[in-house]
Design a protein around this motif. Structure first.
Motif, PDB file in Angstrom:
ATOM      1  N   TYR A   1       0.727  -1.360  -0.015  1.00 59.53           N
ATOM      2  CA  TYR A   1      -0.080  -0.040   0.135  1.00 59.53           C
ATOM      3  C   TYR A   1       0.685   1.143  -0.057  1.00 59.53           C
ATOM      4  O   TYR A   1       0.458   2.409  -0.194  1.00 59.53           O
ATOM      5  N   GLY A   2       1.999   1.274   0.187  1.00 59.08           N
ATOM      6  CA  GLY A   2       3.068   2.196   0.157  1.00 59.08           C
ATOM      7  C   GLY A   2       2.651   3.285   1.172  1.00 59.08           C
ATOM      8  O   GLY A   2       1.993   3.280   2.006  1.00 59.08           O
ATOM      9  N   ARG A   3       3.612   4.545   1.187  1.00 61.27           N
ATOM     10  CA  ARG A   3       3.247   5.189   2.179  1.00 61.27           C
ATOM     11  C   ARG A   3       3.006   6.695   1.372  1.00 61.27           C
ATOM     12  O   ARG A   3       2.776   7.727   2.132  1.00 61.27           O
ATOM     13  N   THR A   4       2.841   6.934   0.167  1.00 69.83           N
ATOM     14  CA  THR A   4       2.533   8.157  -0.595  1.00 69.83           C
ATOM     15  C   THR A   4       1.076   8.177  -1.323  1.00 69.83           C
ATOM     16  O   THR A   4       0.453   7.068  -1.274  1.00 69.83           O
ATOM     17  N   ARG A   5       0.788   9.353  -1.541  1.00 69.75           N
ATOM     18  CA  ARG A   5      -0.601   9.371  -2.372  1.00 69.75           C
ATOM     19  C   ARG A   5      -0.541   8.881  -3.838  1.00 69.75           C
ATOM     20  O   ARG A   5      -1.476   8.203  -4.015  1.00 69.75           O
ATOM     21  N   ASP A   6       0.637   9.026  -4.253  1.00 66.24           N
ATOM     22  CA  ASP A   6       0.648   8.091  -5.506  1.00 66.24           C
ATOM     23  C   ASP A   6       0.676   6.752  -5.211  1.00 66.24           C
ATOM     24  O   ASP A   6      -0.306   6.189  -6.091  1.00 66.24           O
TER      25      ASP A   6
ATOM     26  N   PRO B   1      -0.080  10.446   5.987  1.00 64.81           N
ATOM     27  CA  PRO B   1       0.996  11.109   5.621  1.00 64.81           C
ATOM     28  C   PRO B   1       0.541  12.203   4.971  1.00 64.81           C
ATOM     29  O   PRO B   1      -0.517  12.301   4.750  1.00 64.81           O
ATOM     30  N   PRO B   2       1.291  13.318   5.173  1.00 67.76           N
ATOM     31  CA  PRO B   2       0.963  14.795   4.664  1.00 67.76           C
ATOM     32  C   PRO B   2       0.339  14.805   3.285  1.00 67.76           C
ATOM     33  O   PRO B   2      -0.777  15.609   3.121  1.00 67.76           O
ATOM     34  N   ASP B   3       0.898  14.121   2.429  1.00 68.28           N
ATOM     35  CA  ASP B   3       0.173  14.149   1.080  1.00 68.28           C
ATOM     36  C   ASP B   3      -1.261  13.629   0.867  1.00 68.28           C
ATOM     37  O   ASP B   3      -1.934  14.027   0.324  1.00 68.28           O
ATOM     38  N   LEU B   4      -1.428  12.532   1.766  1.00 66.14           N
ATOM     39  CA  LEU B   4      -2.908  12.031   1.849  1.00 66.14           C
ATOM     40  C   LEU B   4      -3.506  12.976   2.778  1.00 66.14           C
ATOM     41  O   LEU B   4      -4.907  12.820   2.518  1.00 66.14           O
ATOM     42  N   GLN B   5      -3.040  13.489   3.731  1.00 67.44           N
ATOM     43  CA  GLN B   5      -3.814  14.302   4.696  1.00 67.44           C
ATOM     44  C   GLN B   5      -4.490  15.596   3.667  1.00 67.44           C
ATOM     45  O   GLN B   5      -5.777  15.975   3.822  1.00 67.44           O
ATOM     46  N   ASP B   6      -3.534  15.901   2.713  1.00 72.75           N
ATOM     47  CA  ASP B   6      -4.052  16.959   1.778  1.00 72.75           C
ATOM     48  C   ASP B   6      -5.256  16.633   1.154  1.00 72.75           C
ATOM     49  O   ASP B   6      -6.214  17.174   1.026  1.00 72.75           O
ATOM     50  N   LEU B   7      -5.119  15.315   0.456  1.00 73.11           N
ATOM     51  CA  LEU B   7      -6.331  14.666  -0.269  1.00 73.11           C
ATOM     52  C   LEU B   7      -7.716  14.508   0.740  1.00 73.11           C
ATOM     53  O   LEU B   7      -8.562  14.594   0.204  1.00 73.11           O
ATOM     54  N   TRP B   8      -7.354  14.103   1.877  1.00 72.56           N
ATOM     55  CA  TRP B   8      -8.610  13.884   2.694  1.00 72.56           C
ATOM     56  C   TRP B   8      -9.146  15.239   3.256  1.00 72.56           C
ATOM     57  O   TRP B   8     -10.342  15.425   3.284  1.00 72.56           O
ATOM     58  N   ARG B   9      -8.241  16.363   3.461  1.00 70.87           N
ATOM     59  CA  ARG B   9      -8.928  17.828   3.608  1.00 70.87           C
ATOM     60  C   ARG B   9      -9.425  18.170   2.475  1.00 70.87           C
ATOM     61  O   ARG B   9     -10.545  19.005   2.645  1.00 70.87           O
TER      62      ARG B   9
END
Length: 151
Positions: free
Chosen positions: A90-95, A140-148
């Motif tokens: 599942y990795g750690r990044t948004r990508d 992680p921050p890049d997924l937090q951005d997508l969630w927000r």
């Protein structure tokens, strides 16, 4: 007459309970379709894929808390873990997150961000604000951005 998992006939209360579970799930899916403007044929698969990927991205205890606020019928569609590591990373990044969802839905990665945002939006509206904040703090921050972005 419907049977229980043990093979016997269902009581009236069991039938009511099953009916309630089905209505709860149907309402959740309908809400996802409406808020996310998702096609009927995509919404259920998208919900399962995105929520499954999300549950793999947050801490196990937080995943249990989130699951407790989901329609029980939806949980039946999520892949069952057998104690082993998931077959996919599942990795750690948004990508990585978008790639996993794209693979599940058999779509190009460029097509799934809007689907993920739609599911996140419907999910955020379904769960408590406290739970939404807990999920966000586990990402992680890049997924937090997508969630927000669903707010």
């Amino acid at each position: 007459m419907a049977d229980t998992p043990t093979g016997g006939p269902m009581s009236r209360s069991e039938k009511r309970h099953e009916s309630h579970l089905g209505r709860s799930y149907a309402a959740f899916i309908k809400h996802l379709a409406e808020v996310g403007k998702l096609e009927a044929g995509v919404v259920e698969c998208a919900a399962v894929s995105v929520i499954n990927a999300l549950l793999h991205r947050i801490q196990p205890e937080e995943a249990k808390d989130l699951e407790a606020q989901l329609p029980r019928k939806l949980l039946e569609f999520l892949p069952k873990e057998d104690g082993q590591k998931p077959a996919r990373k599942y990795g750690r990044t948004r990508d990585d997150f978008l790639r996993v969802v794209a693979e599940d839905l058999r779509k190009d990665v460029s097509e799934v961000e809007t689907i993920v945002r739609a599911v996140f939006l419907g999910l955020r509206e379904h769960i408590s604000e406290g739970e939404a904040q807990d999920v966000e703090s586990n990402l992680p921050p890049d997924l937090q951005d997508l969630w927000r972005r669903t707010q």
